[in-house]
Write a protein that holds these residues in place. Sequence first.
Motif, PDB file in Angstrom:
ATOM      1  N   ALA A   1       0.786  -1.333  -0.038  1.00 55.86           N
ATOM      2  CA  ALA A   1      -0.097   0.044  -0.135  1.00 55.86           C
ATOM      3  C   ALA A   1       0.890   1.218   0.094  1.00 55.86           C
ATOM      4  CB  ALA A   1      -1.007   0.146   1.142  1.00 55.86           C
ATOM      5  N   GLY A   2       2.019   1.124   0.467  1.00 56.70           N
ATOM      6  CA  GLY A   2       2.963   2.368   0.507  1.00 56.70           C
ATOM      7  C   GLY A   2       4.415   1.846   1.244  1.00 56.70           C
ATOM      8  N   ARG A   3       5.206   2.611   1.272  1.00 55.52           N
ATOM      9  CA  ARG A   3       6.364   2.672   2.141  1.00 55.52           C
ATOM     10  C   ARG A   3       6.129   1.965   3.591  1.00 55.52           C
ATOM     11  NH1 ARG A   3      10.630   5.280   5.068  1.00 55.52           N
ATOM     12  NH2 ARG A   3      12.750   4.436   4.647  1.00 55.52           N
ATOM     13  N   PRO A   4       5.305   2.442   4.316  1.00 58.47           N
ATOM     14  CA  PRO A   4       5.142   1.679   5.698  1.00 58.47           C
ATOM     15  C   PRO A   4       5.095   0.050   5.438  1.00 58.47           C
ATOM     16  CG  PRO A   4       4.224   3.762   5.621  1.00 58.47           C
ATOM     17  CD  PRO A   4       4.553   3.461   4.154  1.00 58.47           C
ATOM     18  N   ALA A   5       4.037  -0.061   4.407  1.00 60.20           N
ATOM     19  CA  ALA A   5       3.536  -1.457   4.434  1.00 60.20           C
ATOM     20  C   ALA A   5       4.874  -2.445   3.778  1.00 60.20           C
ATOM     21  CB  ALA A   5       2.609  -1.799   3.429  1.00 60.20           C
ATOM     22  N   LEU A   6       5.726  -1.778   3.005  1.00 57.94           N
ATOM     23  CA  LEU A   6       6.912  -2.301   2.306  1.00 57.94           C
ATOM     24  C   LEU A   6       8.023  -2.514   3.403  1.00 57.94           C
ATOM     25  CD1 LEU A   6       8.998  -3.298   0.168  1.00 57.94           C
ATOM     26  CD2 LEU A   6       9.280  -0.933  -0.154  1.00 57.94           C
ATOM     27  N   LEU A   7       8.239  -1.746   4.330  1.00 55.06           N
ATOM     28  CA  LEU A   7       9.221  -1.665   5.435  1.00 55.06           C
ATOM     29  C   LEU A   7       8.570  -2.936   6.532  1.00 55.06           C
ATOM     30  CD1 LEU A   7      10.056   2.051   6.112  1.00 55.06           C
ATOM     31  CD2 LEU A   7      11.669   0.308   5.189  1.00 55.06           C
ATOM     32  N   ALA A   8       7.380  -2.789   6.773  1.00 52.59           N
ATOM     33  CA  ALA A   8       6.737  -3.643   7.749  1.00 52.59           C
ATOM     34  C   ALA A   8       7.031  -5.102   7.230  1.00 52.59           C
ATOM     35  CB  ALA A   8       5.313  -3.770   7.961  1.00 52.59           C
ATOM     36  N   GLU A   9       6.848  -5.409   5.979  1.00 52.95           N
ATOM     37  CA  GLU A   9       6.802  -6.946   5.417  1.00 52.95           C
ATOM     38  C   GLU A   9       8.400  -7.249   5.208  1.00 52.95           C
ATOM     39  OE1 GLU A   9       4.857  -9.034   4.342  1.00 52.95           O
ATOM     40  OE2 GLU A   9       3.116  -7.967   4.641  1.00 52.95           O
ATOM     41  N   VAL A  10       9.251  -6.374   5.145  1.00 53.59           N
ATOM     42  CA  VAL A  10      10.677  -6.411   5.163  1.00 53.59           C
ATOM     43  C   VAL A  10      10.983  -6.841   6.439  1.00 53.59           C
ATOM     44  CG1 VAL A  10      13.001  -5.719   4.804  1.00 53.59           C
ATOM     45  CG2 VAL A  10      11.440  -5.077   3.161  1.00 53.59           C
ATOM     46  N   TRP A  11      10.952  -6.360   7.449  1.00 53.80           N
ATOM     47  CA  TRP A  11      11.006  -6.755   8.815  1.00 53.80           C
ATOM     48  C   TRP A  11      10.422  -7.873   9.137  1.00 53.80           C
ATOM     49  CZ3 TRP A  11      14.447  -5.389  12.624  1.00 53.80           C
ATOM     50  CH2 TRP A  11      13.997  -5.994  14.088  1.00 53.80           C
ATOM     51  N   LEU A  12       9.256  -8.176   8.938  1.00 55.05           N
ATOM     52  CA  LEU A  12       8.494  -9.088   9.546  1.00 55.05           C
ATOM     53  C   LEU A  12       8.946 -10.466   8.954  1.00 55.05           C
ATOM     54  CD1 LEU A  12       5.029  -7.510   9.841  1.00 55.05           C
ATOM     55  CD2 LEU A  12       6.327  -8.268  11.955  1.00 55.05           C
ATOM     56  N   ARG A  13       9.071 -10.236   7.570  1.00 61.04           N
ATOM     57  CA  ARG A  13       9.570 -11.675   6.952  1.00 61.04           C
ATOM     58  C   ARG A  13      10.882 -12.051   7.498  1.00 61.04           C
ATOM     59  NH1 ARG A  13      11.425 -12.811   0.596  1.00 61.04           N
ATOM     60  NH2 ARG A  13      13.186 -11.478   1.384  1.00 61.04           N
ATOM     61  N   THR A  14      11.652 -11.057   7.633  1.00 61.57           N
ATOM     62  CA  THR A  14      13.044 -11.650   8.151  1.00 61.57           C
ATOM     63  C   THR A  14      13.042 -12.148   9.587  1.00 61.57           C
ATOM     64  OG1 THR A  14      14.050  -9.679   6.888  1.00 61.57           O
ATOM     65  CG2 THR A  14      15.265 -10.425   8.882  1.00 61.57           C
TER      66      THR A  14
END
Length: 206
Positions: free
Chosen positions: A49-62
């Motif tokens: 949906a935007g950069r916050p969603a991208l950052l969340a997915e990067v962190w959570l997937r890791t």
Amino acid sequence: MARPSRFATPQLLDAAVRLAAESGPSGVTMSAVAAAVGAPSGSLYHRFAGRPALLAEVWLRTVEDFQEGYFAALESSQDPRAGGRAAARHIVAWSRTHPEQASLLLYGEHDFGWDDWSDEHLLRAEEGNIQVRAAMAALAGALGLHGRAGLDRVTLAVIDLPLSLVRRHLHGGCPLPPHAEDLAERCTDALLTGDEDSDPPSVQGG
């Protein structure tokens, strides 16, 4: 029939991880990830949906990838000390084989935009945190270590100590030495071995 997407979500997240490893969370932007894989910027917005969603997915997937093996190591033996040693080794071994992802763990979830995460992402993060707290409490109980001091001792032994070993080398830009797993395991075992009286004695006033 819809044409298959040329850029899969894991590919985009892998690129974001590389950017974060190179430049920190600030280097992870929608346009930077798109450029890294040669994708149009619009393809990012189809998945995030935007950069916050991208950052969340990067962190959570890791974190979730790391935790999957970590919890398996903790539960790999009926002997709680052996499970603790295995968990310490996992932290070092996973970091050795996933250096880019491990470098993300030098940061915290707030560095990856926690304050702007959606409720769904916040729930995923909290579920992981709850699982960690439950695992630490279970290990402390199995070892006969009670109270806050016992929980702190276990957390230091199987999380903080091996992570500090990894972080020291990552901060210095140096590869982990071959003996790192053994060193983490020995230190963890030393902390998990000992008396069951984990609470400090009270100090009586004169």
